[in-house]
Design an enzyme around this catalytic site. Sequence first.
Site, PDB file in Angstrom:
ATOM      1  N   HIS A 104      71.609  -7.738  28.190  1.00 37.14           N
ATOM      2  CA  HIS A 104      71.870  -7.484  29.615  1.00 37.14           C
ATOM      3  C   HIS A 104      70.566  -7.402  30.403  1.00 37.14           C
ATOM      4  CE1 HIS A 104      76.070  -7.009  28.858  1.00 37.14           C
ATOM      5  NE2 HIS A 104      75.908  -5.971  28.068  1.00 37.14           N
ATOM      6  N   ARG A 106      88.248 -22.988  34.952  1.00 35.02           N
ATOM      7  CA  ARG A 106      88.554 -22.840  33.527  1.00 35.02           C
ATOM      8  C   ARG A 106      89.659 -21.802  33.383  1.00 35.02           C
ATOM      9  NH1 ARG A 106      83.829 -20.902  29.619  1.00 35.02           N
ATOM     10  NH2 ARG A 106      84.178 -18.916  30.672  1.00 35.02           N
ATOM     11  N   GLU A 155      84.092 -27.716  22.783  1.00 31.79           N
ATOM     12  CA  GLU A 155      83.338 -26.584  22.238  1.00 31.79           C
ATOM     13  C   GLU A 155      83.392 -26.513  20.722  1.00 31.79           C
ATOM     14  OE1 GLU A 155      83.901 -22.863  24.965  1.00 31.79           O
ATOM     15  OE2 GLU A 155      85.787 -23.979  24.975  1.00 31.79           O
ATOM     16  N   ASP A 165      78.917 -22.600  22.589  1.00 27.99           N
ATOM     17  CA  ASP A 165      79.819 -22.494  21.440  1.00 27.99           C
ATOM     18  C   ASP A 165      79.735 -23.717  20.539  1.00 27.99           C
ATOM     19  OD1 ASP A 165      80.991 -19.972  21.390  1.00 27.99           O
ATOM     20  OD2 ASP A 165      82.434 -20.470  22.941  1.00 27.99           O
ATOM     21  N   ARG A 182      75.182 -17.126  17.858  1.00 27.71           N
ATOM     22  CA  ARG A 182      74.233 -17.243  18.974  1.00 27.71           C
ATOM     23  C   ARG A 182      73.824 -15.900  19.552  1.00 27.71           C
ATOM     24  NH1 ARG A 182      77.110 -17.605  24.111  1.00 27.71           N
ATOM     25  NH2 ARG A 182      79.365 -17.697  23.831  1.00 27.71           N
ATOM     26  N   CYS A 240      78.517 -27.863  30.854  1.00 27.92           N
ATOM     27  CA  CYS A 240      78.502 -26.615  31.627  1.00 27.92           C
ATOM     28  C   CYS A 240      77.859 -25.470  30.851  1.00 27.92           C
ATOM     29  CB  CYS A 240      79.908 -26.222  32.062  1.00 27.92           C
ATOM     30  SG  CYS A 240      81.053 -25.916  30.704  1.00 27.92           S
TER      31      CYS A 240
END
Length: 556
Positions: free
Chosen positions: A188, A331, A430, A454, A464, A501
């Site tokens: 974060h 999405r 993905e 992904d 990841r 994206c």
Amino acid sequence: MEILRGKGASGGIVSGVMRFYKREGLDVQKRTVEDRAKEKERFGRARELAGAQLSELMESTAQKLGKENAQLFEMHQMMLEDADFLDITEDLITNGGFNAEYAVQEASKQLVQILTDSGDDYMMERAADVKDVTRRVTSILLGKSSGVGQLDEPSVLASNDFAPSETAEFEPGKVLALLTSGGALNSHTAIFARTMGIPAVIGLGAGLDEKLDGMSVVVDGSAGTVIVNPDGGTLEEYLRRRSEEDAKKEKLKALIGLENKTLDGVTVEVCANIGGVDDADLAVRNDACGIGLFRSEFLFLQNSSAPDEESQFKAYKDVAEKMGGKRVVVRTLDIGADKQVDYLNLDKEENPALGLRAIRICLNRPDLFKIQLRAIYRASAFGKLAIMFPMIASLWEVKKAKEIAASVRRELIAEGVKFDETVEIGIMIETPAAVMISDLLAAEVDFFSVGTNDLTQYTLAVDRQNEKLERFFAADHPALLRMLKIAADSIHRNGGWIGICGELAANTALTVTFMAIGIDELSVAPNQVLPLRETIRGLQVSSLKPEILDSLKGLW
């Protein structure tokens, strides 16, 4: 002069005085109480106040960083209602007779231990959120401040790490840069710093010692270096480089209104990824060609129950109108894995990244799916919307999703509701499975959009979110680039288009490769639109295309 080396988490060069972040100490004493009901009420009031503080923080974060980043504090609010947290705390008060602050601290320790022992990286990240939330409640119970506090002067702020709520409350004008001894590039702290445009270096290790407090430093957020007590020549060199960076940012504004066209006339659309309605304003200000990814899950994460059709319709309609006829790719619900909501009552899974998520939830819960599709189709009367299904791995999933979409269109026609009957339907690529059957999938849809985060994770079998595996997470791995070419060829043979994206879309070192492969759209964070446009306008694709494609041969 001393040089500290870490990982560049947010670019930019600044100079200033380093100050170590001082948190107000929370000295929790273990006490027994006579009036247990009153102590339980005390805990309840502290939770209410913590919830109110988080609501304010969420609102201010949405204004500064966009709604997508503010969603974190929705999760923090839900933690205040977490059954395990409440049960443990209230049991320690009611049955143990302990004071509320001690009960909260003990509940926090138990929950953090459970999450840490899980061995799951997502769960371990949530442990930091539990600490953040419970510290806030404890601070209230002790009458202490849980906020950032005021810096006397603009400073480079250092700590072992920063809690999400701390980072969100920083004033960009007061915090020149952020330095941490630990942390990950997708923490974060790193994400907020990049969004706010604050240089940040993480993973500095033991070299970031409090004995450096008050010393002059130069921070290079791109290179991941911190120079302590720079000599005159070094300081002058970095100040020169900072002036060049500032001038470059100003120069980028001149690209507004220009085409995303290479020197040899090859064009590609540069769109923006957004996570909320207000983020569309950033896309417009940065002259994006459209919205390549509208993450609709913010509507599901910010509520204690599933959003109804009207609230979803309003959100999609607002973005469609703000974009003024430019395409907006919505999405559909992508909950699961690292995004959870209690009201869906999803089982805890050993490996949520491979579990019930995204399109799998929608096909299992067609009631939720139909509500969202109705809202999107209704909003399509007010702009150019497209629908994108995430996490596709099989042909039957696409056919079933399209079947449900068709039933929604029939319902709206029967009801006399206006909508755009030409709304495009696409899927996210993905999974390796989607790539390998992309010829079959392409016959069913209008477009592909590649979620490289992904796709890379599943292709390379690398988590990841695990900072220890960062060097194994190769975003430019030949396998991934070959997969892009396979998917691009499949959709183009069927007359459709393909975009990227995922975060890789912003990697300007690969832009020419993407264009040579045949990528039609690159969708990035709004503040990355103009830098990417600048890169595109300086490229010569045709002369490099044969060499690039030759290097990728092997799977076709």
